[in-house]
Design an enzyme around this catalytic site. Sequence first.
Site, PDB file in Angstrom:
ATOM      1  N   ASP A 165      -9.344   6.479  -3.221  1.00 29.34           N
ATOM      2  CA  ASP A 165      -8.196   7.024  -3.949  1.00 29.34           C
ATOM      3  C   ASP A 165      -8.745   7.555  -5.275  1.00 29.34           C
ATOM      4  O   ASP A 165      -9.967   7.638  -5.461  1.00 29.34           O
ATOM      5  CB  ASP A 165      -7.098   5.961  -4.132  1.00 29.34           C
ATOM      6  N   GLU A 213       0.823  -1.220   0.000  1.00 28.90           N
ATOM      7  CA  GLU A 213       0.000   0.000   0.000  1.00 28.90           C
ATOM      8  C   GLU A 213       0.854   1.267   0.000  1.00 28.90           C
ATOM      9  O   GLU A 213       0.509   2.250  -0.639  1.00 28.90           O
ATOM     10  CB  GLU A 213      -0.989   0.006   1.172  1.00 28.90           C
ATOM     11  N   TYR A 236      -6.370   6.845   3.923  1.00 33.60           N
ATOM     12  CA  TYR A 236      -6.425   5.852   2.843  1.00 33.60           C
ATOM     13  C   TYR A 236      -5.702   4.554   3.233  1.00 33.60           C
ATOM     14  O   TYR A 236      -6.270   3.457   3.167  1.00 33.60           O
ATOM     15  CB  TYR A 236      -5.830   6.435   1.541  1.00 33.60           C
TER      16      TYR A 236
HETATM   17  N1  ADE Z   1      -3.961   0.468  -5.426  1.00 34.01           N
HETATM   18  C1  ADE Z   1      -3.647   0.677  -4.140  1.00 34.01           C
HETATM   19  N2  ADE Z   1      -3.913  -0.384  -3.383  1.00 34.01           N
HETATM   20  C2  ADE Z   1      -4.411  -1.310  -4.233  1.00 34.01           C
HETATM   21  C3  ADE Z   1      -4.857  -2.607  -4.059  1.00 34.01           C
HETATM   22  N3  ADE Z   1      -4.828  -3.172  -2.857  1.00 34.01           N
HETATM   23  N4  ADE Z   1      -5.323  -3.241  -5.152  1.00 34.01           N
HETATM   24  C4  ADE Z   1      -5.326  -2.635  -6.345  1.00 34.01           C
HETATM   25  N5  ADE Z   1      -4.895  -1.429  -6.576  1.00 34.01           N
HETATM   26  C5  ADE Z   1      -4.438  -0.760  -5.534  1.00 34.01           C
END
Ligand code: ADE
Length: 352
Positions: A140, A39, A122
């Site tokens: 996001d 993340e 987030y």
């Molecule tokens: N972008 C940020 N975290 C994500 C996730 N867990 N799966 C797909 N896209 C992402």
Amino acid sequence: MTPGDQSLTVALESWFANHARDLPWRTEPRDPYRSLVSEFMLQQTQVSRVLEKFTPFVERFATIEALASAAEDEVLAMWSGLGYYRRARMLHKCAQAVVEHHAGVIPSDIKSLQALPGVGRYTAGAIASIVFRQSTPIVDGNVTRILQRIHNNPSPQTDKATIQWAWAQAEQLADCAHNPGVLNEAMMELGATICTPKNIRCDQCPVRNQCLAFDAGTTEQIPPPKPKAKQKTIYCASAVVRNKAGALLVEQRPPEGMWGGLFQAPTLEDSSRQPTPEELGALLGCGPADLRERESFTHITTHRIVQFVLYSCIQTELPANGRRYIPEPELHTLGISNAQKRILHSLDTITQ
Ligand code: ADE
């Protein structure tokens, strides 16, 4: 059908169960540490770029303890090429806080998560929902765009009011979900693969029949184009300096600001004009005649246009002056931006 009810979450969750990309952090059950690293890496960065860096990173730092006790330079080195290096430093601090305050166990509640360095609403929501199945929303850019299209909401995507609205919508959906983490990831996945900013693939969308923008034929207009970020131009002169043994002279940038904490060939920068060979020579302790102009290139980021002029140095006995000489095979152990990698490797083939 009103968007926001359970049929939407059911459709999204079952679509994700069948269409999720196989990504190295998507283990079952989800591993909290791998999820945390992914993340952080995925903030402002596409999956394809994260894929190159994720596995080497978690192989080098296999546990949160290993990451916490690593030297920051090494963390930056493993992050090299991903950009936004502040995230790497925050992830490092976050690992240290988890070890110090939570006995190395990543907490599951949103409040404790948000108290960790670098973990905002987030990332806390992502870990709490995806790893610990808590009913928390995440928003996001992908999620905002999907929600705007589903509701045919044409407001500017980055307006505060739009973002607040998206969090409220996402919260409502998370509360309806069978598994809020699956729902959240489904929305991000749909945004990355189907409900993309351009070349939208509505024919493959699991919630097309619940999408008000699809009904109205407005998907292409939502969200409206963002005003272009104003890019600042910076002028840099960099010198590739080798000692007699062929080791390269590098310096570390200050911790904050552009490419903070990363290593580079000795570089002078100016916001109004290209630094001269005299000025670069003064920085290095040599004369302008010791420097040869080699090439120029422009490095473009979202906020900056960086114009580099590259010099080689014919002197092989320059003092380090607070910098250090590093053998070329060891360069990969330092955090170095893509632009500076290009510089430090560019003169390999040039004889002095
Ligand atoms: N972008 C940020 N975290 C994500 C996730 N867990 N799966 C797909 N896209 C992402």
